[in-house]
Enzyme design. Sequence first.
Site, PDB file in Angstrom:
ATOM      1  N   ALA A 115       0.874  -1.171   0.000  1.00  0.00           N
ATOM      2  CA  ALA A 115       0.000   0.000   0.000  1.00  0.00           C
ATOM      3  C   ALA A 115       0.918   1.229   0.000  1.00  0.00           C
ATOM      4  O   ALA A 115       2.107   1.129   0.328  1.00  0.00           O
ATOM      5  CB  ALA A 115      -0.894  -0.014   1.236  1.00  0.00           C
ATOM      6  N   GLY A 142       0.787  -5.000   1.077  1.00  0.00           N
ATOM      7  CA  GLY A 142      -0.417  -5.072   0.250  1.00  0.00           C
ATOM      8  C   GLY A 142      -0.166  -5.725  -1.105  1.00  0.00           C
ATOM      9  O   GLY A 142      -1.087  -6.284  -1.710  1.00  0.00           O
ATOM     10  N   GLU A 194      -0.452  -9.321  -0.427  1.00  0.00           N
ATOM     11  CA  GLU A 194      -1.875  -9.593  -0.185  1.00  0.00           C
ATOM     12  C   GLU A 194      -2.678  -9.553  -1.481  1.00  0.00           C
ATOM     13  O   GLU A 194      -3.627 -10.319  -1.656  1.00  0.00           O
ATOM     14  CB  GLU A 194      -2.415  -8.574   0.824  1.00  0.00           C
ATOM     15  CG  GLU A 194      -1.771  -8.773   2.203  1.00  0.00           C
ATOM     16  CD  GLU A 194      -2.071  -7.647   3.171  1.00  0.00           C
ATOM     17  OE1 GLU A 194      -1.927  -6.459   2.783  1.00  0.00           O
ATOM     18  OE2 GLU A 194      -2.447  -7.939   4.327  1.00  0.00           O
ATOM     19  N   GLU A 236       5.037  -5.011   7.170  1.00  0.00           N
ATOM     20  CA  GLU A 236       4.319  -3.970   7.923  1.00  0.00           C
ATOM     21  C   GLU A 236       4.861  -3.790   9.341  1.00  0.00           C
ATOM     22  O   GLU A 236       4.799  -2.703   9.911  1.00  0.00           O
ATOM     23  CB  GLU A 236       2.815  -4.304   8.004  1.00  0.00           C
ATOM     24  CG  GLU A 236       2.061  -4.152   6.694  1.00  0.00           C
ATOM     25  CD  GLU A 236       2.048  -5.418   5.842  1.00  0.00           C
ATOM     26  OE1 GLU A 236       2.876  -6.325   6.084  1.00  0.00           O
ATOM     27  OE2 GLU A 236       1.217  -5.486   4.932  1.00  0.00           O
TER      28      GLU A 236
HETATM   29  N1  CO8 Z   1       4.619   3.208  -0.660  1.00  0.00           N
HETATM   30  C1  CO8 Z   1       5.006   4.359  -1.196  1.00  0.00           C
HETATM   31  N2  CO8 Z   1       6.125   4.491  -1.916  1.00  0.00           N
HETATM   32  C2  CO8 Z   1       6.912   3.414  -2.063  1.00  0.00           C
HETATM   33  C3  CO8 Z   1       6.583   2.169  -1.520  1.00  0.00           C
HETATM   34  C4  CO8 Z   1       5.352   2.071  -0.793  1.00  0.00           C
HETATM   35  N3  CO8 Z   1       4.917   0.929  -0.252  1.00  0.00           N
HETATM   36  N4  CO8 Z   1       7.546   1.276  -1.826  1.00  0.00           N
HETATM   37  C5  CO8 Z   1       8.462   1.941  -2.553  1.00  0.00           C
HETATM   38  N5  CO8 Z   1       8.090   3.236  -2.702  1.00  0.00           N
HETATM   39  C6  CO8 Z   1       8.803   4.294  -3.421  1.00  0.00           C
HETATM   40  C7  CO8 Z   1       9.992   4.799  -2.618  1.00  0.00           C
HETATM   41  O1  CO8 Z   1       9.572   5.729  -1.657  1.00  0.00           O
HETATM   42  C8  CO8 Z   1      10.835   5.388  -3.711  1.00  0.00           C
HETATM   43  O2  CO8 Z   1      10.286   6.644  -4.050  1.00  0.00           O
HETATM   44  P1  CO8 Z   1      11.275   7.956  -4.230  1.00  0.00           P
HETATM   45  O3  CO8 Z   1      12.121   7.585  -5.414  1.00  0.00           O
HETATM   46  O4  CO8 Z   1      10.308   9.054  -4.473  1.00  0.00           O
HETATM   47  O5  CO8 Z   1      12.032   8.054  -2.976  1.00  0.00           O
HETATM   48  C9  CO8 Z   1      10.612   4.462  -4.907  1.00  0.00           C
HETATM   49  O6  CO8 Z   1       9.375   3.781  -4.598  1.00  0.00           O
HETATM   50  C10 CO8 Z   1      11.688   3.431  -5.079  1.00  0.00           C
HETATM   51  O7  CO8 Z   1      11.864   2.742  -3.854  1.00  0.00           O
HETATM   52  P2  CO8 Z   1      13.291   2.586  -3.112  1.00  0.00           P
HETATM   53  O8  CO8 Z   1      14.167   3.738  -3.451  1.00  0.00           O
HETATM   54  O9  CO8 Z   1      13.014   2.330  -1.666  1.00  0.00           O
HETATM   55  O10 CO8 Z   1      13.825   1.275  -3.851  1.00  0.00           O
HETATM   56  P3  CO8 Z   1      14.869   0.190  -3.252  1.00  0.00           P
HETATM   57  O11 CO8 Z   1      15.209  -0.672  -4.420  1.00  0.00           O
HETATM   58  O12 CO8 Z   1      15.930   0.845  -2.473  1.00  0.00           O
HETATM   59  O13 CO8 Z   1      13.979  -0.665  -2.190  1.00  0.00           O
HETATM   60  C11 CO8 Z   1      12.030  -1.851  -1.410  1.00  0.00           C
HETATM   61  C12 CO8 Z   1      12.902  -1.440  -2.610  1.00  0.00           C
HETATM   62  C13 CO8 Z   1      12.803  -2.805  -0.493  1.00  0.00           C
HETATM   63  C14 CO8 Z   1      10.790  -2.550  -1.958  1.00  0.00           C
HETATM   64  C15 CO8 Z   1      11.637  -0.594  -0.598  1.00  0.00           C
HETATM   65  O14 CO8 Z   1      11.080   0.356  -1.507  1.00  0.00           O
HETATM   66  C16 CO8 Z   1      10.627  -0.830   0.481  1.00  0.00           C
HETATM   67  O15 CO8 Z   1      10.950  -1.340   1.531  1.00  0.00           O
HETATM   68  N6  CO8 Z   1       9.333  -0.441   0.242  1.00  0.00           N
HETATM   69  C17 CO8 Z   1       8.286  -0.518   1.214  1.00  0.00           C
HETATM   70  C18 CO8 Z   1       7.791  -1.941   1.378  1.00  0.00           C
HETATM   71  C19 CO8 Z   1       6.726  -1.980   2.448  1.00  0.00           C
HETATM   72  O16 CO8 Z   1       6.941  -1.701   3.600  1.00  0.00           O
HETATM   73  N7  CO8 Z   1       5.494  -2.381   2.056  1.00  0.00           N
HETATM   74  C20 CO8 Z   1       4.393  -2.494   2.979  1.00  0.00           C
HETATM   75  C21 CO8 Z   1       3.581  -1.240   2.936  1.00  0.00           C
HETATM   76  S1  CO8 Z   1       2.304  -1.228   4.169  1.00  0.00           S
HETATM   77  C22 CO8 Z   1       1.069  -2.144   3.442  1.00  0.00           C
HETATM   78  O17 CO8 Z   1       1.162  -2.607   2.345  1.00  0.00           O
HETATM   79  C23 CO8 Z   1      -0.193  -2.316   4.238  1.00  0.00           C
HETATM   80  C24 CO8 Z   1      -1.311  -2.917   3.389  1.00  0.00           C
HETATM   81  C25 CO8 Z   1      -2.623  -2.622   4.040  1.00  0.00           C
HETATM   82  C26 CO8 Z   1      -3.776  -3.063   3.156  1.00  0.00           C
HETATM   83  C27 CO8 Z   1      -5.055  -2.669   3.832  1.00  0.00           C
HETATM   84  C28 CO8 Z   1      -6.256  -3.142   3.040  1.00  0.00           C
HETATM   85  C29 CO8 Z   1      -7.557  -2.963   3.799  1.00  0.00           C
END
Ligand code: CO8
Length: 261
Positions: free
Chosen positions: A67, A110, A113, A133
């Site tokens: 998400a 997400g 999921e 998360e």
């Molecule tokens: N949300 C927003 N932006 C994101 C997300 C995300 N989940 N993941 C990556 N991005 C963005 C980064 O902020 C970055 O943007 P910018 O260039 O503007 O800084 C761009 O994507 C590239 O990402 P990275 O620079 O971080 O890329 P890396 O190769 O260094 O890392 C990763 C890749 C490991 C995937 C890293 O981006 C990461 O850890 N992302 C977050 C993963 C995460 O925590 N996901 C869980 C989110 S919470 C969730 O999903 C709850 C779901 C609830 C559902 C509810 C339904 C009812």
Amino acid sequence: TTQYNYILTSRPEPAVTLITLNRPKALNALCSPLFAELNQALREADDDSSVSAIVLTGSDRAFAAGADIKEMKDLEFSEVYKTRFLEDWAEMTRIRKPIIAAVSGYALGGGCELALMCDIILASPTAKFGQPEINLGTIPGGGGSQRLAHIVGKSRTMEMVLTGRMISAQEASDWGIVSRVVKEGDGEVVKEAIAVGKEIASKSQISVQAGKEVVNAAYELTLAEGLRFERRIFHGLFATKDQKEGMSAFAQKRKPNFVNE
Ligand code: CO8
């Protein structure tokens, strides 16, 4: 066809719709408007009688990284509760046609999921699944804790949910999260998912819909109820032309010509 901002849709095969998550700069983070578009595209494919299967994919680098954290970070309880924040995600579980997830790269939070809400998951060797998360001070909210527990059991679900560790495509395959890992190469997993969709499209679409319905019942009903439900649907298919055609064709040693009736 509808124009979208966060997804792409195409028809790589006459009976297969391909939906590609297309927010590359954010690794396909699932912001609310993206999910609204995804739901709309899924509904359109479900309502289109010329479509038999749907393939859902992301990019080679990310299926979806979760998400949208930036969208969520300042939200308050009263707001998310009152607006039922992200509850519309579950709409896709009401789609009748098979949805095949073709996962390359990150399927996190997400994104994991989302894959778990699909009917079949194929993984590229680069796929990584995780529920990170816990690192954000929260827990899965899109069904991850429940669907994973059904698929991989308590210990592995607890490890994923409590440590946030990403698991590899091979582990996901060994654990039964994905049906198989396809061969290496950009686009391979999408090609394979389209082939699975094409194969499904060659069957009677009534029995495909019934098959999806009864398998899904296994995750909601007790075993006794599920067995009864399956048998009733099985009995019901004797009322279809396609059952007569399928079994006659077998007896006559020819290919069936299904009419989806
Ligand atoms: N949300 C927003 N932006 C994101 C997300 C995300 N989940 N993941 C990556 N991005 C963005 C980064 O902020 C970055 O943007 P910018 O260039 O503007 O800084 C761009 O994507 C590239 O990402 P990275 O620079 O971080 O890329 P890396 O190769 O260094 O890392 C990763 C890749 C490991 C995937 C890293 O981006 C990461 O850890 N992302 C977050 C993963 C995460 O925590 N996901 C869980 C989110 S919470 C969730 O999903 C709850 C779901 C609830 C559902 C509810 C339904 C009812």
